[in-house]
Design a protein around this motif. Sequence first.
Motif, mmCIF file in Angstrom:
data_model
loop_
_atom_site.group_PDB
_atom_site.id
_atom_site.type_symbol
_atom_site.label_atom_id
_atom_site.label_comp_id
_atom_site.label_asym_id
_atom_site.label_seq_id
_atom_site.Cartn_x
_atom_site.Cartn_y
_atom_site.Cartn_z
ATOM 1 N N GLU A 49 -3.777 -9.273 2.653
ATOM 2 C CA GLU A 49 -2.891 -9.546 1.962
ATOM 3 C C GLU A 49 -1.058 -8.796 0.913
ATOM 4 O OE1 GLU A 49 -0.529 -11.914 2.292
ATOM 5 O OE2 GLU A 49 -1.927 -12.656 4.160
ATOM 6 N N ARG A 53 -0.211 -2.097 0.869
ATOM 7 C CA ARG A 53 -0.038 -1.273 -0.319
ATOM 8 C C ARG A 53 -0.945 -0.580 -1.800
ATOM 9 N NH1 ARG A 53 5.078 -5.324 -2.809
ATOM 10 N NH2 ARG A 53 6.178 -5.262 -0.954
ATOM 11 N N HIS A 260 2.949 -18.338 -14.247
ATOM 12 C CA HIS A 260 3.171 -19.579 -13.304
ATOM 13 C C HIS A 260 1.859 -20.441 -13.344
ATOM 14 C CE1 HIS A 260 5.826 -17.302 -11.114
ATOM 15 N NE2 HIS A 260 5.542 -16.165 -12.170
ATOM 16 N N HIS A 272 -3.468 -22.399 -2.562
ATOM 17 C CA HIS A 272 -1.925 -20.924 -2.442
ATOM 18 C C HIS A 272 -2.228 -19.500 -2.711
ATOM 19 C CE1 HIS A 272 -1.553 -25.758 -4.747
ATOM 20 N NE2 HIS A 272 -0.176 -24.975 -4.717
ATOM 21 N N ASP A 274 -0.588 -17.765 -0.121
ATOM 22 C CA ASP A 274 0.947 -17.545 -0.159
ATOM 23 C C ASP A 274 1.567 -17.047 -1.440
ATOM 24 O OD1 ASP A 274 0.522 -17.622 2.546
ATOM 25 O OD2 ASP A 274 1.268 -19.169 3.185
ATOM 26 N N GLU A 275 1.518 -17.856 -1.885
ATOM 27 C CA GLU A 275 2.607 -18.170 -3.834
ATOM 28 C C GLU A 275 1.424 -16.931 -4.479
ATOM 29 O OE1 GLU A 275 2.134 -22.433 -1.865
ATOM 30 O OE2 GLU A 275 0.843 -21.027 -1.856
ATOM 31 N N ALA A 277 0.012 -14.622 -3.346
ATOM 32 C CA ALA A 277 -0.182 -13.087 -2.819
ATOM 33 C C ALA A 277 1.642 -12.295 -2.800
ATOM 34 C CB ALA A 277 -0.539 -13.582 -1.887
ATOM 35 N N ALA A 278 1.914 -13.219 -3.100
ATOM 36 C CA ALA A 278 3.732 -13.018 -3.376
ATOM 37 C C ALA A 278 3.784 -12.654 -4.537
ATOM 38 C CB ALA A 278 4.377 -14.301 -3.229
ATOM 39 N N LEU A 279 3.448 -13.360 -5.148
ATOM 40 C CA LEU A 279 3.207 -13.034 -6.765
ATOM 41 C C LEU A 279 3.229 -12.125 -7.330
ATOM 42 C CD1 LEU A 279 2.403 -16.853 -8.863
ATOM 43 C CD2 LEU A 279 4.401 -16.304 -8.460
ATOM 44 N N ARG A 281 2.474 -9.744 -5.155
ATOM 45 C CA ARG A 281 2.645 -8.272 -4.913
ATOM 46 C C ARG A 281 4.406 -7.922 -5.311
ATOM 47 N NH1 ARG A 281 1.481 -6.673 0.363
ATOM 48 N NH2 ARG A 281 3.417 -6.287 0.754
ATOM 49 N N ASP A 282 5.345 -8.830 -6.149
ATOM 50 C CA ASP A 282 6.080 -8.814 -6.361
ATOM 51 C C ASP A 282 5.456 -7.688 -7.751
ATOM 52 O OD1 ASP A 282 9.347 -9.617 -7.611
ATOM 53 O OD2 ASP A 282 8.396 -10.349 -9.030
#
Length: 290
Positions: A49, A53, A260, A272, A274-275, A277-279, A281-282
């Motif tokens: 994930e 980058r 969070h 969790h 996906d959650e 990984a999204a946090l 990356r942002d």
Amino acid sequence: MTPVIHHRTATVDGLEVFYREAGDAAAPVVLLLHGFPTSSHMFRRLIPELADRYHVIAPDHIGFGQSAMPAPADFPYTFDALTDVTEGLLRQLGVDRFAMYVQDYGAPIGWRLALRAPERVTAIVTQNGNAYEEGFVKPFWDGVFAYTDDPRPETEAAMRTALTLDSTRWQYVNGVADPSLVSPDNWVHDQALLDRPGNDEIQLGLFRDYPTNVGLYPRVHRYFRESQVPLLAAWGARDEIFGPAGAEAFRQDLPSAEVHLLESGHFALESHLDEIAALMRDFLGRALAA
């Protein structure tokens, strides 16, 4: 396209260190530091994930996973010594600056890396990686500190229960609303490594050394205040080892910390991914661009 993950070893101070590596070597480094009783195996799903980058490096600590497991007579099982090896691996890989993800035991190793060279740490993600006494949850830590304060057969017996399959499974499923999301491969894998002859003495040695981590907290807090390092706490709020107060406490010294609380437990990545990984990356996209 799914990023390729390489499984490598390096020799650091005569010890074989296993690590997972993915991503462009020219990209910003994200160092993933695992906790007890697992290994870089805990990051097997997170690495892909991030690797599009970032240059992701996830080592196994000495005595854990696929890294060397010298006898306690041949290696000092302290958090300082584990940090020495991690620092040596980074030096060997030519890593000068890095963001880090810390969980459980990974946190005191990460804090030591930061205290030794604060300019090298670009950002921190902590997932139930503690730095404040507010984070300790009773009764779990009562048994630990009874042992560290007075290591004898009676107090040791309680700590040996932490090395059993039931305890390992508990760490993964406790606090998870739907335990079917957590693969039993996790605790079967970890327990097989814990059960290696001699590993119990290694883990008991690290338990005894744990108070040195608490003793570092004032210096860690000063580092936070002076550096104002970007920090994201993506925390399993139902963890009965390091509770949510430990996540909120980062704001004492880092007012801009992003906290969070997730409806999960100690190994929140399992439920969790996906959650988190999204946090990440942002957060990393903003923190490393600054």
